[in-house]
Design a protein around this motif. Structure first.
Motif, PDB file in Angstrom:
ATOM      1  N   ALA A  60      36.394  68.101  22.361  1.00 33.82           N
ATOM      2  CA  ALA A  60      35.666  66.956  22.565  1.00 33.82           C
ATOM      3  C   ALA A  60      36.087  66.398  23.875  1.00 33.82           C
ATOM      4  O   ALA A  60      35.490  65.730  24.899  1.00 33.82           O
ATOM      5  N   LEU A  61      37.708  65.982  23.749  1.00 31.70           N
ATOM      6  CA  LEU A  61      38.432  65.498  24.942  1.00 31.70           C
ATOM      7  C   LEU A  61      37.967  66.420  26.445  1.00 31.70           C
ATOM      8  O   LEU A  61      37.757  65.679  27.493  1.00 31.70           O
ATOM      9  N   ALA A  62      37.981  67.513  26.314  1.00 35.11           N
ATOM     10  CA  ALA A  62      37.893  68.426  27.506  1.00 35.11           C
ATOM     11  C   ALA A  62      36.322  68.084  27.626  1.00 35.11           C
ATOM     12  O   ALA A  62      36.248  68.196  29.244  1.00 35.11           O
ATOM     13  N   MET A  63      35.451  67.878  26.918  1.00 36.25           N
ATOM     14  CA  MET A  63      34.123  67.733  27.407  1.00 36.25           C
ATOM     15  C   MET A  63      33.762  66.380  27.925  1.00 36.25           C
ATOM     16  O   MET A  63      32.785  66.234  28.695  1.00 36.25           O
ATOM     17  N   HIS A  64      34.656  65.514  27.516  1.00 37.03           N
ATOM     18  CA  HIS A  64      34.342  64.120  28.178  1.00 37.03           C
ATOM     19  C   HIS A  64      34.629  63.813  29.652  1.00 37.03           C
ATOM     20  O   HIS A  64      33.777  63.282  30.222  1.00 37.03           O
ATOM     21  N   GLY A  65      35.239  64.885  30.323  1.00 37.05           N
ATOM     22  CA  GLY A  65      35.377  65.029  31.748  1.00 37.05           C
ATOM     23  C   GLY A  65      34.671  66.146  32.401  1.00 37.05           C
ATOM     24  O   GLY A  65      35.151  66.302  33.687  1.00 37.05           O
ATOM     25  N   PHE A  66      34.187  67.129  31.601  1.00 37.09           N
ATOM     26  CA  PHE A  66      33.748  68.344  32.137  1.00 37.09           C
ATOM     27  C   PHE A  66      32.338  68.019  33.124  1.00 37.09           C
ATOM     28  O   PHE A  66      31.587  67.260  32.719  1.00 37.09           O
ATOM     29  N   ASP A  67      32.238  68.991  33.896  1.00 38.23           N
ATOM     30  CA  ASP A  67      31.092  69.021  34.897  1.00 38.23           C
ATOM     31  C   ASP A  67      29.964  69.693  34.251  1.00 38.23           C
ATOM     32  O   ASP A  67      30.020  70.829  33.944  1.00 38.23           O
ATOM     33  N   LEU A  68      28.970  69.050  33.691  1.00 37.49           N
ATOM     34  CA  LEU A  68      27.828  69.589  32.987  1.00 37.49           C
ATOM     35  C   LEU A  68      26.457  69.649  33.819  1.00 37.49           C
ATOM     36  O   LEU A  68      25.585  69.949  33.132  1.00 37.49           O
ATOM     37  N   THR A  69      26.714  69.462  35.038  1.00 32.40           N
ATOM     38  CA  THR A  69      25.427  69.425  35.769  1.00 32.40           C
ATOM     39  C   THR A  69      24.824  70.921  35.781  1.00 32.40           C
ATOM     40  O   THR A  69      25.245  71.654  36.044  1.00 32.40           O
ATOM     41  N   GLY A  70      23.497  70.571  35.507  1.00 34.84           N
ATOM     42  CA  GLY A  70      22.634  71.673  35.330  1.00 34.84           C
ATOM     43  C   GLY A  70      22.704  72.885  34.389  1.00 34.84           C
ATOM     44  O   GLY A  70      22.065  73.906  34.406  1.00 34.84           O
ATOM     45  N   LYS A  71      23.794  72.394  33.430  1.00 30.82           N
ATOM     46  CA  LYS A  71      24.072  73.541  32.318  1.00 30.82           C
ATOM     47  C   LYS A  71      23.202  73.364  31.124  1.00 30.82           C
ATOM     48  O   LYS A  71      23.107  71.994  30.568  1.00 30.82           O
ATOM     49  N   ARG A  72      22.749  74.385  30.651  1.00 32.79           N
ATOM     50  CA  ARG A  72      22.228  74.669  29.246  1.00 32.79           C
ATOM     51  C   ARG A  72      23.442  74.652  28.362  1.00 32.79           C
ATOM     52  O   ARG A  72      24.110  75.744  28.679  1.00 32.79           O
ATOM     53  N   ILE A  73      23.652  73.788  27.347  1.00 30.48           N
ATOM     54  CA  ILE A  73      25.118  73.975  26.683  1.00 30.48           C
ATOM     55  C   ILE A  73      24.766  74.218  25.267  1.00 30.48           C
ATOM     56  O   ILE A  73      23.655  73.525  24.512  1.00 30.48           O
ATOM     57  N   LEU A  74      25.471  75.195  24.598  1.00 28.19           N
ATOM     58  CA  LEU A  74      25.529  75.423  23.118  1.00 28.19           C
ATOM     59  C   LEU A  74      26.977  75.157  22.474  1.00 28.19           C
ATOM     60  O   LEU A  74      27.861  75.791  22.963  1.00 28.19           O
TER      61      LEU A  74
END
Ligand SMILES: C[S@@+](CC[C@H](N)C(=O)[O-])C[C@H]1O[C@@H](n2cnc3c(N)ncnc32)[C@H](O)[C@@H]1O
Length: 217
Positions: A60-74
């Motif tokens: 969760a902490l890694a995802m707090h700062g992760f680049d999510l742009t344009g990504k479909r995430i599962l």
């Protein structure tokens, strides 16, 4: 009465607070209509979904700062889906999956508790075909390699749902199945890189484990 007991806790990720409804403890069990049994979930593994495992906090902490742009995430084997809540709060295109019959119920309760809009949920059993699930650019999971059959099952499941050039990030608390999983992923054409996770979690507790990163070789 749902037949199990719950507790409420505040989990802090990146300095932000999340209210989480979880099972009271790992002794809880309730399967009055046999849904878990039909899915193949044993009484011993029934409560595992309903606890925030240490690896979930790391992911969760890694995802707090992760680049999510344009990504479909599962998120796979999401359990209480802490990392998904973080991504959803950041307006990422998030889908949660698990095979437990109560995972979606807890997800909906936790979305409400945190004032968040509904999030996509799809049941997903690694052992079977999940034709409605689709493909994703980023697949994440935490503590999903604790039984002997899981490395092979999970590798095939990921391969079926990984879009071209997908990135896969698994946080593993140094379980013995990690090596078998990396081999199964290599067999399917994915290169693996590993790095140790931080040794102290945001709540001050010690952590020992690592990030497994995969992409098509
Ligand atoms: C140890 S818990 C980890 C939960 C959460 N990822 C965390 O770290 O807090 C393992 C999760 O994997 C899910 N799981 C186990 N076998 C599965 C399968 N064959 N298909 C889908 N999910 C599965 C369980 O229901 C549970 O939610």
């Amino acid at each position: 009465m749902p037949g199990y007991h719950v507790k409420f806790e505040t989990v802090t990720v990146g300095g932000l607070h999340y209210q989480i409804r979880s099972l009271l403890d790992l002794q809880q069990y309730a399967d009055p209509h046999g849904a878990a049994e039909r899915a193949g979930i044993s009484p011993a593994s029934w409560p595992l979904f309903g606890h925030i495992w240490p690896s979930a906090r790391i992911l969760a902490l890694a995802m707090h700062g992760f680049d999510l742009t344009g990504k479909r995430i599962l998120e796979i084997g999401a359990g209480l889906a802490l990392a998904s809540l973080v991504i959803h709060r950041r307006a990422g295109d998030m889908t949660v999956s698990d095979w437990h019959p109560l995972s979606q119920t807890f997800l909906e309760a936790n979305l409400q508790l945190n004032g968040l809009a509904p999030m996509k949920y799809q049941p997903g059993n690694w052992a079977g075909d999940n034709p409605g699930l689709g493909e994703f650019d980023l697949i994440i999971g935490s503590d999903v390699l604790y039984e002997r059959q899981q490395p092979e099952q999970l590798a095939r499941f990921i391969d079926r749902h990984a879009a071209p050039e997908a990135q896969i990030i698994i946080v593993d608390p140094d379980r013995g199945n990690r090596v078998g999983f990396c081999k199964a992923m290599a067999h399917l054409g994915y290169a693996c890189s590993m790095r140790p996770a931080g040794r102290v979690m945001e709540n001050g507790a010690a952590y020992k484990g690592r990030f497994l990163n995969f992409s098509e070789a």
